[in-house]
Write a protein that holds these residues in place. Structure first.
Motif, short mmCIF file in Angstrom:
data_model
loop_
_atom_site.label_atom_id
_atom_site.label_comp_id
_atom_site.label_asym_id
_atom_site.label_seq_id
_atom_site.Cartn_x
_atom_site.Cartn_y
_atom_site.Cartn_z
N ARG A 155 34.81 36.01 -6.07
CA ARG A 155 35.20 36.12 -4.66
C ARG A 155 35.29 37.59 -4.27
O ARG A 155 35.84 38.40 -5.01
CB ARG A 155 36.55 35.44 -4.42
N LEU A 205 31.63 34.92 -16.01
CA LEU A 205 33.00 35.40 -16.20
C LEU A 205 33.03 36.54 -17.21
O LEU A 205 33.75 37.54 -17.02
CB LEU A 205 33.90 34.26 -16.66
N PHE A 253 42.39 36.62 -17.83
CA PHE A 253 42.58 36.44 -16.38
C PHE A 253 41.43 35.64 -15.78
O PHE A 253 41.63 34.73 -14.97
CB PHE A 253 42.71 37.79 -15.70
N ALA A 254 40.17 35.99 -16.17
CA ALA A 254 39.01 35.30 -15.61
C ALA A 254 38.99 33.83 -16.01
O ALA A 254 38.68 32.95 -15.18
CB ALA A 254 37.73 35.99 -16.08
N THR A 297 41.63 31.89 -17.00
CA THR A 297 42.74 31.15 -16.38
C THR A 297 42.51 30.97 -14.89
O THR A 297 42.91 29.95 -14.31
CB THR A 297 44.07 31.88 -16.61
N ALA A 298 41.86 31.94 -14.23
CA ALA A 298 41.54 31.79 -12.82
C ALA A 298 40.54 30.67 -12.58
O ALA A 298 40.45 30.14 -11.47
CB ALA A 298 41.00 33.10 -12.25
N SER A 299 39.79 30.30 -13.62
CA SER A 299 38.83 29.19 -13.51
C SER A 299 39.44 27.85 -13.87
O SER A 299 38.72 26.85 -13.99
CB SER A 299 37.62 29.46 -14.41
N GLY A 300 40.75 27.83 -14.07
CA GLY A 300 41.42 26.57 -14.35
C GLY A 300 41.74 26.31 -15.80
O GLY A 300 42.26 25.24 -16.14
#
Length: 315
Positions: free
Chosen positions: A156, A245, A271-272, A274-277
């Motif tokens: 994003r 990622l 971080f990448a 966990t940000a993807s679920g």
């Protein structure tokens, strides 16, 4: 002939001091975070211990291939022929040194010394490293662009604030000032040397293919290591998404000069993911597996190879 001016020893020591302080600060922060999230790390290590061994074997094979692809890219950045076996060994030694010295200086220093031992002047050796690094940056940018289109919504665009605009304007002013400083002619000559070497490499199709093919293979194999580890721990993420990622996280981590990206890359990858679920424990297991195969297991053999190369005066 008057020798070219060099940086004073005090300036060099000051730079090394601040790099060491920054690296130590990052490592202390990593230790503190690891202690704070020890339960998550322990859970991730347990999940990795029962992971699919077949996928981990494929990941280990891909990790071995990264040194070969790095050697191919380095050969592509040099017009003359380099000894292939020693070149691959140097990449293993360079990866080990890269995880010991601050700001990733180890790999550059090892490769620079090897190229000089192969008969290249110091200026041409440094230029060859710059050509290889430039190709690597371009390949990563292209891969990120292609994968971002293939996986819409994963990356994003950040919101641009007034502070960010101010920083960009300040950077432009700084660049303008630097263009008028006495060091700019020297930088311009160095840039001209790099551009000359790039043209010389691309005048030989075999060297150009080695440069770009090796750079592409290096990024792809590192992505494959992470993909195989995610498959081993049964994360429901597509290979293209994992590769995107990894490339984005590793590019962001390169902005923080720690040895081998220790701390910065780990945090960016967690971080990448966990940000993807992905859960924190699963993300920790993936990062631990990736680091185990690309850093910790090859570290001792790499240092041993480095010692042998130094003893044989190949470095």
């Amino acid at each position: 002939m008057t020798p070219p001016p060099t940086l004073p020893a005090t300036t060099t020591r000051r730079h090394a001091y601040w790099q060491a302080v920054l690296t130590l600060g990052v490592l202390v922060a990593v230790v503190c975070l690891a202690r704070r999230h020890w339960t998550v790390l322990a859970s991730g290590a347990g999940r990795l211990a029962v992971a699919d061994q077949g996928w981990l074997l494929v990941a280990g094979t891909a990790a071995l291939g990264t040194w070969v692809s790095s050697a191919v890219a380095q050969q592509g950045a040099v017009p003359q022929r380099l000894p292939g076996g020693r070149l691959v060994a140097v990449q293993l030694a360079a990866s080990a040194a890269n995880h010991v010295l601050p700001a990733g200086l180890g790999a550059g220093a090892v490769n620079l010394r090897f190229l000089m031992r192969c008969g290249l002047p110091v200026g041409r050796s440094a230029s060859a490293l710059a050509v290889k690094a430039t190709a690597g940056v371009v390949v990563r940018a292209v891969l990120i662009g292609v994968l971002a289109v293939a996986c819409p919504g994963v990356l994003r665009a950040p919101r641009v604030s007034v502070g960010v605009v101010g920083v960009v304007l300040a950077a432009l002013v700084l660049v303008t000032v630097l263009l008028n400083c006495p060091l700019w002619p020297r930088c311009r000559r160095a840039l001209a040397t790099v551009l000359t070497d790039i043209r010389a490499v691309h005048a030989r199709p075999q060297r150009a293919a080695a440069l770009w093919g090796g750079s592409l293979a290096f990024a792809a194999l590192h992505s494959l290591v992470l993909i195989c580890v995610t498959e081993a721990v049964e994360l429901p993420l597509s290979p293209a998404r994992v590769a995107l990622l990894y490339l984005a996280a590793s590019s962001a981590a390169a902005l923080l000069p720690t040895p081998g990206g220790i701390g910065s890359l780990d945090a960016a990858l967690v971080f990448a993911l966990t940000a993807s679920g992905t859960t924190a424990a699963a993300a920790a297991s993936v990062v631990l597996g990736y680091r185990l195969l690309t850093v910790w297991l090859p570290l001792i053999p790499g240092l041993l190879v480095l010692g042998v190369l130094v003893r044989r005066k190949d470095l």
